[in-house]
Scaffold this motif. Structure first.
Motif, PDB file in Angstrom:
ATOM      1  N   LEU A  28      13.630  50.099   0.287  1.00 20.04           N
ATOM      2  CA  LEU A  28      14.617  49.149  -0.230  1.00 20.04           C
ATOM      3  C   LEU A  28      15.359  48.393   0.866  1.00 20.04           C
ATOM      4  N   PRO A  29      15.856  49.064   1.928  1.00 26.53           N
ATOM      5  CA  PRO A  29      16.550  48.291   2.963  1.00 26.53           C
ATOM      6  C   PRO A  29      15.652  47.283   3.659  1.00 26.53           C
ATOM      7  N   GLU A  30      14.343  47.578   3.720  1.00 23.97           N
ATOM      8  CA  GLU A  30      13.429  46.636   4.384  1.00 23.97           C
ATOM      9  C   GLU A  30      13.215  45.384   3.548  1.00 23.97           C
ATOM     10  N   LYS A  31      13.159  45.556   2.216  1.00 21.91           N
ATOM     11  CA  LYS A  31      12.883  44.416   1.353  1.00 21.91           C
ATOM     12  C   LYS A  31      14.146  43.699   0.878  1.00 21.91           C
ATOM     13  N   ASN A  74       3.878  44.328   6.610  1.00 21.65           N
ATOM     14  CA  ASN A  74       3.860  45.323   5.543  1.00 21.65           C
ATOM     15  C   ASN A  74       3.359  46.673   6.032  1.00 21.65           C
ATOM     16  N   MET A  75       2.367  46.643   6.925  1.00 21.50           N
ATOM     17  CA  MET A  75       1.843  47.924   7.410  1.00 21.50           C
ATOM     18  C   MET A  75       2.846  48.635   8.310  1.00 21.50           C
ATOM     19  N   ALA A  83       4.144  44.604  -4.664  1.00 20.26           N
ATOM     20  CA  ALA A  83       5.581  44.616  -4.350  1.00 20.26           C
ATOM     21  C   ALA A  83       5.821  44.339  -2.871  1.00 20.26           C
ATOM     22  N   LEU A  84       5.019  44.947  -2.000  1.00 18.72           N
ATOM     23  CA  LEU A  84       5.219  44.719  -0.570  1.00 18.72           C
ATOM     24  C   LEU A  84       4.890  43.281  -0.172  1.00 18.72           C
ATOM     25  N   GLY A  85       4.011  42.648  -0.913  1.00 20.49           N
ATOM     26  CA  GLY A  85       3.635  41.278  -0.579  1.00 20.49           C
ATOM     27  C   GLY A  85       4.590  40.221  -1.095  1.00 20.49           C
ATOM     28  N   LEU A  86       5.601  40.609  -1.868  1.00 21.60           N
ATOM     29  CA  LEU A  86       6.544  39.617  -2.404  1.00 21.60           C
ATOM     30  C   LEU A  86       7.439  39.090  -1.292  1.00 21.60           C
TER      31      LEU A  86
END
Length: 571
Positions: A509-512, A246-247, A182-185
Motif C-alpha cells: 500500500l505505501p508503494e502504490k 513492479n518487480m 493491480a501492480l500495473g495500474l
C-alpha cells in the motif's frame, strides 16, 4: 455442485426461510443487465484519467472489473431461482448478493468521486457511469429483498477430485491476474478502485460460502494447493513485461514477508513481544555487505555467497540468543522495552563503528554502498535474461531467489508449528507458569524462538543487501520493527497465510499510495485500531486463536474441539 456424493437429509437441506418479495429476483436481473450495459458505455469525458474510460463499446480495465462482479452476481441470482438452483441449496446466495451489490455501489460512487476530483467536476462523468451506478443500486436493493438461507456445512460438499483441483487452479490464476493488474495500474485512484473490487469479490465469495468450499478442497488437496500457490508466484514476473519497478516492489514484499514469518515464531507462537526485530535483518545485511567485493567493504575476506549466507544468519542467531537471555527475568511490557532498546543499540552501533568511535566496520552513517550483484554458479543476477520471448530483469532474478527463500521459511515455520517444540511455544504463550509446571523447558524454548526467528531474518538480510546494492543504518529504524509487528497482528498471529497477507498489505500500500505518504502513520494506526475493535484475531486467524477472542461462540468452540479430537485420532 451437482455431483455431491454425500447423502443429504432432505429436511436438513431446505431450512425454513422467510420468503422474499417477488420483485426482488427480476430487479436483481435488471441490475446485472444495467451494470453490464453501462460498462460497455463511456464513463468519463476525460480519457487521461483512470486508464481511459472514455471509449464506447470498448470497456477499460475498471469497467471489466465491474462486469466481473455483475457476472458473479448473475450466477448467484440463477442459484437463487433458475437453472443453478441446485447450487443454491448449498450456497447462501443472498448474503453473497448483498456483498456484491453493496460493494459495487461503493465502487461506482468512488468512480464518480475520482472522475470529479481528477477532471474538475461531475460534468466530466458520461452516462455510462450513471447507468452502471443505477444497476449496482438495483442489485443491492434486490439482494436486501431476497430471503436469507442457512449456510450448509461446506465440509460435506464433495466434487470429483479433478474438479476440486481445477477450482484451486482457477483461484490461483485469478489471484495472479489481479496481482499483475493491480501492480500495473499507474495512478492511485485506479489502485484504490481495484482494492475495492478485490474486497467486494472476496467478501461476496466468502459470505455465500464458495470460498469455504475452496478452503475445504484445499485442505483435502493440500499439496496441490501449495504447488499451485508457488506456480502462480513463479509465473508473476512473466506478467510484467520486464517492468523493473513492479518487480522491485515484489522483491521488497518478499523480503518483508520472510522477515515477518521469522518474527511470527517469536510473537505468534511463543508470545514474546519483540520491538527490535529489524536489527536481525540488518545484521544479516551488514554481514553480507562487509564480506562482499564492494570497494567500501571493510573486511578483507571474500568467501562465496553460500558461506556469507550462513555467516550472516549465524551472526543474527547469535544476536537473537543475546537478546533472548533477558527473557528469563522479564516479560510483557518489560520485554518489549528490552527488545526496543536492543534495536536502537544496533542502529547506533552501526552509526558509530566508523573508525572514530571504534573499529571501522560499517563506515558509520555513510553505510556500505556499491555492493555488487550476486553471481551463483555462473548465473549473474544483475543481467537481464529472455525466457520465451519475455524479458526477466535484475529484480526478477532476485525475485526468484527470494521465492526459494520464503518457501524454505514457510516450510520451517510449518514444521516447527506442528512439532513438539511448536506446542511448547504455544503452551508458553498461553500460560508460562502452567507450562513450566507441566515440565516445558521455558528457558530453552524461549531462546530457541529468538535464535530461529533471528536466523531466518538474517538469511533474508543477506539477499536484501545485494538486491538493494547498499546498506545504511537509517534502513533499520524502529518504525520498520513496528510495521513487522503490525503485519502479524493484521494478518493473524501464528498463521502462515495471515502473515503473508498482512506483510503484503503493509508493504504494498505505501508503494502504490504515495500521495498518502504524509498520513501513512495515521492510516496504519487507524487500521490497527479498527482491527482490534472488529477483528482482533486478524484477517486470517486460526480457529483456536479466534476462539480466544470469541469465547461465547459455541459453534466455533465445537469446531475447535472436533479439530483437536481429529488431530488426536490421527496420531
Amino acid at each position: 455442485m451437482t455431483d455431491i456424493e454425500t447423502p443429504v437429509d432432505e429436511s436438513a437441506e431446505a431450512p425454513v426461510a422467510k420468503p422474499g418479495k417477488p420483485i426482488a429476483w427480476p430487479l436483481g436481473l435488471a441490475g446485472v443487465a444495467l451494470v453490464i450495459v453501462g460498462s460497455f458505455l463511456s464513463w468519463s469525458y476525460d480519457g487521461t484519467i483512470l486508464n481511459d474510460l472514455s471509449i464506447n463499446f470498448y470497456p477499460g480495465g475498471l469497467q471489466i472489473l465491474a462486469i466481473i462482479v455483475a457476472l458473479l452476481s448473475l450466477v448467484l441470482l440463477l442459484a437463487e431461482k433458475g437453472p443453478l438452483v441446485k447450487l443454491g441449496a448449498w450456497l447462501d446466495a443472498t448474503l453473497g448478493l448483498r456483498a456484491f451489490g453493496t460493494g459495487l455501489t461503493l465502487y461506482m460512487v468512488l468512480v464518480l468521486v475520482a472522475i470529479s476530483v481528477e477532471s474538475d467536476g461531475l460534468i466530466n462523468v458520461n452516462p455510462g457511469a450513471y447507468v452502471t451506478l443505477v444497476g449496482a443500486l438495483l442489485l443491492a436493493v434486490s439482494a436486501w429483498m431476497l430471503p436469507l438461507r442457512q449456510l450448509r456445512d461446506m465440509s460435506e460438499a464433495r466434487l470429483p477430485a479433478w474438479l476440486e483441483i481445477l477450482s484451486i487452479a482457477v483461484l490461483m490464476a485469478a489471484l495472479l491476474f489481479v496481482a499483475a493488474y493491480a501492480l500495473g495500474l499507474p495512478d492511485a485512484w485506479s489502485f484504490i478502485l481495484c482494492l475495492v473490487f478485490v474486497a467486494t469479490a472476496a467478501l461476496g465469495l466468502f459470505r455465500c460460502g464458495a470460498m469455504t468450499f475452496v478452503s475445504h478442497a484445499g485442505q483435502r488437496h493440500r499439496r496441490v494447493l501449495t504447488l499451485a500457490a508457488f506456480v502462480a508466484a513463479f509465473l508473476f514476473p512473466f506478467t510484467q513485461n520486464g517492468d523493473d519497478t513492479n518487480m522491485s516492489i515484489a522483491g521488497a514484499v518478499l523480503v518483508f514477508s520472510a522477515t515477518a514469518m521469522g518474527l511470527n515464531i517469536v510473537v505468534g507462537l511463543a508470545g514474546l513481544l519483540d520491538l527490535g526485530y529489524i536489527a536481525f535483518l540488518g545484521s544479516g545485511a551488514y554481514v553480507a555487505a562487509m564480506l562482499s567485493t564492494s570497494a567500501f567493504a571493510t573486511i578483507d575476506w571474500k568467501p562465496p555467497f553460500l558461506v556469507v549466507v550462513l555467516v550472516g544468519a549465524c551472526v543474527a542467531a547469535l544476536l537473537g540468543l543475546i537478546i533472548g537471555s533477558p527473557t528469563l527475568r522479564v516479560s510483557g511490557d518489560y520485554l518489549a522495552i528490552v527488545t526496543l532498546g536492543f534495536g536502537e543499540i544496533f542502529r547506533f552501533s552501526m552509526f558509530n563503528l566508523d573508525g572514530n568511535n571504534g573499529p571501522n566496520l560499517t563506515n558509520g552513517p555513510n553505510g556500505i554502498p556499491g555492493i555488487p550483484d550476486l553471481e551463483i554458479l555462473g548465473f549473474n543476477f544483475g543481467t537481464s535474461h529472455t525466457v520465451a520471448g519475455i524479458e526477466l530483469t535484475r529484480f526478477s532474478n532476485y525475485y526468484f531467489l527470494l521465492l526459494l527463500l520464503i518457501g524454505g521459511v514457510i516450510l520451517t515455520f510449518a514444521r516447527l508449528n506442528n512439532s513438539r517444540i511448536g506446542r511448547g511455544w504455544v503452551a508458553i504463550r498461553e500460560d508460562e507458569k502452567a507450562a513450566e509446571a507441566m515440565g516445558v523447558n521455558v528457558f530453552g524454548l524461549k531462546l530457541l524462538a529468538f535464535a530461529i526467528g533471528a536466523f531466518l531474518a538474517g538469511l533474508a538480510g543477506t539477499i536484501k543487501a545485494h538486491q538493494d546494492g547498499a546498506v545504511s543504518p537509517d534502513q533499520y529504524i524502529f518504525l520498520e520493527s513496528a510495521f513487522l509487528l503490525a503485519a502479524i497482528v493484521l494478518g493473524g498471529m501464528g498463521t502462515i497465510a495471515g502473515v503473508l497477507l498482512g506483510a503484503t498489505i503493509l508493504k504494498l500500500l505505501p508503494e502504490k499510495l504515495r500521495f498518502f505518504q504524509e498520513y501513512r502513520l495515521l492510516l496504519f494506526g487507524l487500521l490497527l485500531v479498527l482491527m482490534m475493535r472488529f477483528r482482533p484475531e486478524g484477517l486470517v486467524a486460526s480457529k483456536r486463536r479466534q476462539l480466544e477472542f470469541h469465547e461465547e461462540d459455541e459453534e466455533l468452540a465445537v469446531e475447535v474441539e472436533e479439530e483437536r479430537l481429529a488431530i488426536g485420532e490421527a496420531k
